[in-house]
Design an enzyme around this catalytic site. Structure first.
Site, PDB file in Angstrom:
ATOM      1  N   HIS A   1     -32.406 -45.646  12.554  1.00 46.05           N
ATOM      2  CA  HIS A   1     -33.418 -44.604  12.754  1.00 46.05           C
ATOM      3  C   HIS A   1     -34.718 -45.056  12.069  1.00 46.05           C
ATOM      4  O   HIS A   1     -34.667 -45.685  10.998  1.00 46.05           O
ATOM      5  CB  HIS A   1     -32.915 -43.300  12.123  1.00 46.05           C
ATOM      6  CG  HIS A   1     -33.558 -42.064  12.656  1.00 46.05           C
ATOM      7  ND1 HIS A   1     -34.911 -41.823  12.575  1.00 46.05           N
ATOM      8  CD2 HIS A   1     -33.027 -40.983  13.269  1.00 46.05           C
ATOM      9  CE1 HIS A   1     -35.168 -40.652  13.105  1.00 46.05           C
ATOM     10  NE2 HIS A   1     -34.070 -40.109  13.548  1.00 46.05           N
TER      11      HIS A   1
ATOM     12  N   GLY B   1     -28.197 -45.389  12.143  1.00 41.12           N
ATOM     13  CA  GLY B   1     -28.031 -44.723  13.436  1.00 41.12           C
ATOM     14  C   GLY B   1     -27.846 -45.710  14.569  1.00 41.12           C
ATOM     15  O   GLY B   1     -27.317 -45.365  15.629  1.00 41.12           O
TER      16      GLY B   1
ATOM     17  N   TYR C   1     -25.299 -36.989   7.514  1.00 40.19           N
ATOM     18  CA  TYR C   1     -25.108 -37.327   8.937  1.00 40.19           C
ATOM     19  C   TYR C   1     -24.616 -36.082   9.685  1.00 40.19           C
ATOM     20  O   TYR C   1     -24.020 -35.182   9.106  1.00 40.19           O
ATOM     21  CB  TYR C   1     -24.139 -38.499   9.094  1.00 40.19           C
ATOM     22  CG  TYR C   1     -24.543 -39.397  10.233  1.00 40.19           C
ATOM     23  CD1 TYR C   1     -25.661 -40.240  10.092  1.00 40.19           C
ATOM     24  CD2 TYR C   1     -23.907 -39.368  11.442  1.00 40.19           C
ATOM     25  CE1 TYR C   1     -26.079 -41.048  11.150  1.00 40.19           C
ATOM     26  CE2 TYR C   1     -24.314 -40.166  12.506  1.00 40.19           C
ATOM     27  CZ  TYR C   1     -25.403 -41.009  12.346  1.00 40.19           C
ATOM     28  OH  TYR C   1     -25.821 -41.786  13.402  1.00 40.19           O
TER      29      TYR C   1
HETATM   30  O1  YXS Z   1     -43.121 -53.533   4.893  1.00 42.33           O
HETATM   31  P1  YXS Z   1     -43.367 -53.384   6.381  1.00 42.33           P
HETATM   32  O2  YXS Z   1     -44.404 -52.387   6.723  1.00 42.33           O
HETATM   33  O3  YXS Z   1     -43.495 -54.710   7.085  1.00 42.33           O
HETATM   34  O4  YXS Z   1     -42.006 -52.744   7.011  1.00 42.33           O
HETATM   35  C1  YXS Z   1     -40.759 -53.358   6.750  1.00 42.33           C
HETATM   36  C2  YXS Z   1     -39.739 -52.242   6.664  1.00 42.33           C
HETATM   37  O5  YXS Z   1     -40.209 -51.112   5.981  1.00 42.33           O
HETATM   38  C3  YXS Z   1     -39.549 -51.935   8.141  1.00 42.33           C
HETATM   39  N1  YXS Z   1     -38.259 -51.285   8.373  1.00 42.33           N
HETATM   40  C4  YXS Z   1     -38.134 -50.030   8.828  1.00 42.33           C
HETATM   41  N2  YXS Z   1     -39.059 -49.108   9.153  1.00 42.33           N
HETATM   42  C5  YXS Z   1     -38.599 -47.894   9.557  1.00 42.33           C
HETATM   43  N3  YXS Z   1     -37.262 -47.580   9.652  1.00 42.33           N
HETATM   44  C6  YXS Z   1     -36.322 -48.501   9.349  1.00 42.33           C
HETATM   45  N4  YXS Z   1     -35.015 -48.196   9.488  1.00 42.33           N
HETATM   46  C7  YXS Z   1     -36.745 -49.792   8.893  1.00 42.33           C
HETATM   47  N5  YXS Z   1     -36.088 -50.917   8.478  1.00 42.33           N
HETATM   48  C8  YXS Z   1     -37.043 -51.812   8.169  1.00 42.33           C
HETATM   49  O6  YXS Z   1     -39.576 -53.180   8.804  1.00 42.33           O
HETATM   50  C9  YXS Z   1     -40.366 -54.102   8.029  1.00 42.33           C
HETATM   51  C10 YXS Z   1     -39.518 -55.320   7.723  1.00 42.33           C
HETATM   52  O7  YXS Z   1     -38.465 -54.851   6.885  1.00 42.33           O
HETATM   53  P2  YXS Z   1     -37.935 -55.722   5.639  1.00 42.33           P
HETATM   54  O8  YXS Z   1     -39.098 -56.351   4.933  1.00 42.33           O
HETATM   55  O9  YXS Z   1     -37.025 -54.865   4.848  1.00 42.33           O
HETATM   56  O10 YXS Z   1     -37.095 -56.861   6.397  1.00 42.33           O
HETATM   57  P3  YXS Z   1     -35.884 -57.691   5.794  1.00 42.33           P
HETATM   58  O11 YXS Z   1     -35.635 -58.775   6.778  1.00 42.33           O
HETATM   59  O12 YXS Z   1     -36.167 -58.029   4.372  1.00 42.33           O
HETATM   60  O13 YXS Z   1     -34.635 -56.722   5.770  1.00 42.33           O
HETATM   61  C11 YXS Z   1     -34.088 -56.280   7.017  1.00 42.33           C
HETATM   62  C12 YXS Z   1     -33.213 -55.055   6.704  1.00 42.33           C
HETATM   63  C13 YXS Z   1     -32.764 -54.429   8.049  1.00 42.33           C
HETATM   64  C14 YXS Z   1     -31.981 -55.488   5.871  1.00 42.33           C
HETATM   65  C15 YXS Z   1     -34.057 -54.054   5.896  1.00 42.33           C
HETATM   66  O14 YXS Z   1     -35.267 -53.810   6.611  1.00 42.33           O
HETATM   67  C16 YXS Z   1     -33.364 -52.735   5.721  1.00 42.33           C
HETATM   68  O15 YXS Z   1     -32.444 -52.591   4.901  1.00 42.33           O
HETATM   69  N6  YXS Z   1     -33.787 -51.738   6.554  1.00 42.33           N
HETATM   70  C17 YXS Z   1     -33.239 -50.373   6.464  1.00 42.33           C
HETATM   71  C18 YXS Z   1     -31.843 -50.335   7.104  1.00 42.33           C
HETATM   72  C19 YXS Z   1     -31.335 -48.911   7.003  1.00 42.33           C
HETATM   73  O16 YXS Z   1     -30.965 -48.443   5.930  1.00 42.33           O
HETATM   74  N7  YXS Z   1     -31.375 -48.202   8.113  1.00 42.33           N
HETATM   75  C20 YXS Z   1     -30.995 -46.765   8.182  1.00 42.33           C
HETATM   76  C21 YXS Z   1     -32.208 -45.949   8.616  1.00 42.33           C
HETATM   77  S1  YXS Z   1     -31.841 -44.217   8.506  1.00 42.33           S
HETATM   78  C22 YXS Z   1     -30.694 -43.973   9.739  1.00 42.33           C
HETATM   79  O17 YXS Z   1     -30.472 -44.821  10.597  1.00 42.33           O
HETATM   80  C23 YXS Z   1     -29.914 -42.705   9.740  1.00 42.33           C
HETATM   81  C24 YXS Z   1     -30.753 -41.501   9.452  1.00 42.33           C
HETATM   82  S2  YXS Z   1     -28.598 -42.823   8.597  1.00 42.33           S
HETATM   83  O18 YXS Z   1     -29.127 -43.507   7.418  1.00 42.33           O
HETATM   84  O19 YXS Z   1     -28.170 -41.511   8.263  1.00 42.33           O
HETATM   85  O20 YXS Z   1     -27.563 -43.614   9.253  1.00 42.33           O
END
Ligand code: YXS
Length: 259
Positions: free
Chosen positions: A64, A108, A138
Site C-alpha cells: 500500500h 498489501g 489489517y
Molecule cells: O525516499 P524516497 O522519496 O525516494 O521514497 C522511498 C520510499 O519512501 C518509497 N517507498 C514507499 N512509498 C510509499 N509506500 C510504500 N509502501 C513505499 N515503500 C517504499 O520508495 C522510495 C525507495 O524506497 P527505499 O529507499 O526504502 O528503497 P530500498 O530499496 O532501500 O528498500 C525497498 C523496501 C521495499 C525494502 C523498502 O522501501 C520498504 O521497506 N518499503 C516499505 C515496505 C512496507 O512495509 N510496505 C507496507 C506498506 S503498508 C501496507 O501495505 C498495508 C497497509 S499493511 O502494512 O497493513 O500490510
C-alpha cells in the site's frame, strides 16, 4: 492507466506494474490502472491474465502507498480503500489471474498476490506481511485472504513477525504454486497461461467463482464481526498506529508503546 503496461496476445493478457520510482507501491492511481486493465481484458475476451512487475524487478511491489494511509482516526483499510477494490476485482473477474513474481512483495501487495488464482515466483522472491511493522489493523476480509493461502500457524508467524519469507518456503508450505528459475520464469508462466487459455473459459470462470464463494463461506456472527471491527478501531485510533505511519514517513524506526 497510469503506471502499468497492458498487452494482449490472443486470449492471454499481461499487466505489468511499472512505477519503479515508487517500487510499484499500490497507490490509488496504480491500483486504478490495474483494475481498468482487468476490465478491458475481460471485455476483450481474454481467458487468462498474467500480473507481473517490470522484468528483473528487485521489488515486485512495496505494498500500500503509505503516503495515502490516514495518520489516525479513520479506518486505513475500509471498504472503499483502493487495495480493497483491487483484491475484490481480482477475485471476481472471470479470468484466472496468474501472479508472476520477481523481487520482494510487501504488505498489501502480498494480499494482492494471494488473491490471484495462481502464484509463480523466481527463487529470489520474498513475501512480507507488514501490518505489525507499521501498527496497522489489517481488515477482516484481508485476514481471510491470508487464511485461505496458508495454515493459521503460518499466518500468525507472517503477521506477528512481519518478516519476509522466501519463495521456496512459501512453495513448501503451499502458499504459492511454483518456484521457477528466473531465466525460465516467463516461459513457464506463459506455458501455464497457454494451457489455461486453450481450456473451456466458461467452465473455468464458473469454477473460479464457485471456489471463491465456497472459500469465503466462513460463519462469523454479527456480534463477532462487530467485536473485530471495534478492536480494529482501538488500533487505528492508537498512538502506535500514528507512530508507525509517522516513523515510516520520517525514515526512522518506530517506537511502539502499546498505547
Ligand atoms: O525516499 P524516497 O522519496 O525516494 O521514497 C522511498 C520510499 O519512501 C518509497 N517507498 C514507499 N512509498 C510509499 N509506500 C510504500 N509502501 C513505499 N515503500 C517504499 O520508495 C522510495 C525507495 O524506497 P527505499 O529507499 O526504502 O528503497 P530500498 O530499496 O532501500 O528498500 C525497498 C523496501 C521495499 C525494502 C523498502 O522501501 C520498504 O521497506 N518499503 C516499505 C515496505 C512496507 O512495509 N510496505 C507496507 C506498506 S503498508 C501496507 O501495505 C498495508 C497497509 S499493511 O502494512 O497493513 O500490510
Amino acid at each position: 492507466m497510469d503506471f502499468i503496461k497492458l498487452a494482449q496476445d490472443g486470449h492471454i493478457g499481461t499487466i505489468v506494474l511499472d512505477n519503479p520510482k515508487k517500487l510499484n507501491a499500490l497507490s490509488h492511481d496504480l491500483v486504478d490502472g490495474i483494475i481498468d486493465a482487468l476490465k478491458r481484458l475481460e471485455e476483450a475476451e481474454a481467458r487468462v491474465v498474467i500480473l507481473r512487475a517490470q522484468p528483473g524487478a528487485r521489488v515486485w511491489s512495496a505494498g500500500h502507498d503509505v503516503g495515502e494511509l490516514p495518520e489516525g482516526g479513520r479506518d486505513p483499510l475500509g471498504w472503499d480503500d483502493p487495495l480493497r477494490h483491487l483484491v475484490r476485482t481480482i477475485e471476481t473477474c472471470r479470468m484466472p489471474v496468474i501472479a508472476m513474481i520477481e523481487g520482494g512483495v510487501w504488505g498489501g501487495a502480498v494480499e494482492t498476490v494471494l488473491a490471484c488464482d495462481i502464484v509463480i515466483a523466481s527463487p529470489g522472491a520474498t513475501f512480507a506481511v507488514t501490518p505489525a511493522r507499521l501498527g496497522v489493523p489489517y481488515n477482516v476480509s484481508g485476514m481471510m485472504t491470508f487464511m485461505s493461502a496458508a495454515s493459521l500457524r503460518i499466518v500468525k508467524e507472517l503477521a506477528f513477525t512481519a518478516a519476509p519469507i522466501s519463495a521456496e518456503r512459501a512453495e513448501r508450505i503451499g502458499m504459492i504454486n511454483h518456484v521457477v528459475a528466473a531465466e525460465q520464469l516467463e516461459a513457464f508462466t506463459l506455458g501455464m497461461a497457454t494451457t489455461i487459455a486453450n481450456n473451456a473459459p466458461l467452465s473455468i470462470g464458473v469454477m473460479k467463482e464457485q471456489l471463491r464463494v465456497l472459500a469465503g463461506a466462513k460463519p462469523v456472527s454479527p456480534r463477532g464481526f462487530e467485536k473485530v471491527q471495534g478492536l480494529r478501531r482501538v488500533v487505528y485510533d492508537s498512538h502506535d498506529y500514528h507512530e508507525g505511519i509517522r516513523a515510516f514517513k520520517e525514515k526512522r524506526a518506530p517506537v511502539f508503546t502499546g498505547r
